[in-house]
Design a protein around this motif. Structure first.
Motif, short mmCIF file in Angstrom:
data_model
loop_
_atom_site.label_atom_id
_atom_site.label_comp_id
_atom_site.label_asym_id
_atom_site.label_seq_id
_atom_site.Cartn_x
_atom_site.Cartn_y
_atom_site.Cartn_z
N ARG A 38 0.85 -1.19 0.00
CA ARG A 38 0.00 0.00 0.00
C ARG A 38 0.88 1.24 0.00
O ARG A 38 2.04 1.20 0.39
CB ARG A 38 -0.95 0.00 1.20
N GLN A 39 0.28 2.32 -0.45
CA GLN A 39 0.99 3.59 -0.46
C GLN A 39 0.02 4.72 -0.24
O GLN A 39 -1.02 4.79 -0.90
CB GLN A 39 1.75 3.79 -1.78
N SER A 40 0.38 5.60 0.69
CA SER A 40 -0.40 6.81 0.95
C SER A 40 0.36 8.00 0.40
O SER A 40 1.58 7.95 0.26
CB SER A 40 -0.59 6.99 2.46
N LYS A 43 4.01 9.15 1.47
CA LYS A 43 4.67 8.06 2.19
C LYS A 43 5.27 7.06 1.20
O LYS A 43 4.84 6.96 0.06
CB LYS A 43 3.68 7.35 3.11
N GLU A 44 6.25 6.31 1.68
CA GLU A 44 6.83 5.27 0.86
C GLU A 44 5.88 4.07 0.77
O GLU A 44 5.06 3.84 1.65
CB GLU A 44 8.17 4.82 1.45
N ARG A 45 6.06 3.32 -0.31
CA ARG A 45 5.25 2.11 -0.46
C ARG A 45 5.60 1.11 0.66
O ARG A 45 6.78 0.91 0.98
CB ARG A 45 5.50 1.47 -1.81
N GLU A 46 4.59 0.53 1.24
CA GLU A 46 4.75 -0.36 2.39
C GLU A 46 4.33 -1.77 2.03
O GLU A 46 3.25 -1.98 1.48
CB GLU A 46 3.89 0.14 3.55
N ALA A 107 9.35 -4.75 -2.44
CA ALA A 107 8.75 -4.51 -3.75
C ALA A 107 9.65 -4.97 -4.89
O ALA A 107 9.16 -5.45 -5.92
CB ALA A 107 8.42 -3.03 -3.90
N GLU A 108 10.95 -4.87 -4.72
CA GLU A 108 11.86 -5.23 -5.81
C GLU A 108 11.85 -6.72 -6.13
O GLU A 108 12.35 -7.13 -7.18
CB GLU A 108 13.29 -4.78 -5.48
#
Length: 123
Positions: A38-40, A43-46, A107-108
């Protein structure tokens, strides 16, 4: 062509529940580890969690452990995210991803991504 499509987002009151789905086509679904992110804004993607191809290995990030549950139905090429006791901080764009990896929330490690689905939590 690989397609990854999330669904089930929307607006929910704090304390409520929501179930997201992610349907994948164009690849052999049960070869892949599937993850939720998720990403807000700002903010960084979590990484929230993942489930390996046979469902035997699941991993959850600290922020959602105990409230969110990941599952998959390989016959339907579909991934699920059951979200309970939602909080305003859970509001974000939620993404599903597929990767030829062991359990990971990085994510990578994931190759194929959906466009995302919005979740809004009202207080």
């Amino acid at each position: 062509k690989v397609t990854v499509v999330e669904s089930g987002g929307g607006t929910v009151q704090a304390g409520g529940s929501l179930r997201l789905s992610c349907t994948v086509s164009g690849l052999t679904f049960d070869d892949y580890t599937m993850g939720w992110f998720r990403q807000s804004p700002g903010k960084e993607r979590e990484g929230l969690g993942c489930i390996t191809w046979n469902g035997e290995s699941l991993y959850y990030g600290d922020s959602v452990r105990g409230r969110f549950t990941i599952s998959r139905d390989n016959a339907k090429s579909t991934l699920y995210l059951q979200m309970n006791d939602l909080k305003p901080d859970d509001a974000a764009m939620y993404y599903c991803a597929a990767g030829l990896t062991w359990a990971s929330i990085h994510a990578e490690d994931f190759t194929y991504w959906g466009q995302g689905i919005q979740v809004v939590v009202s207080s």
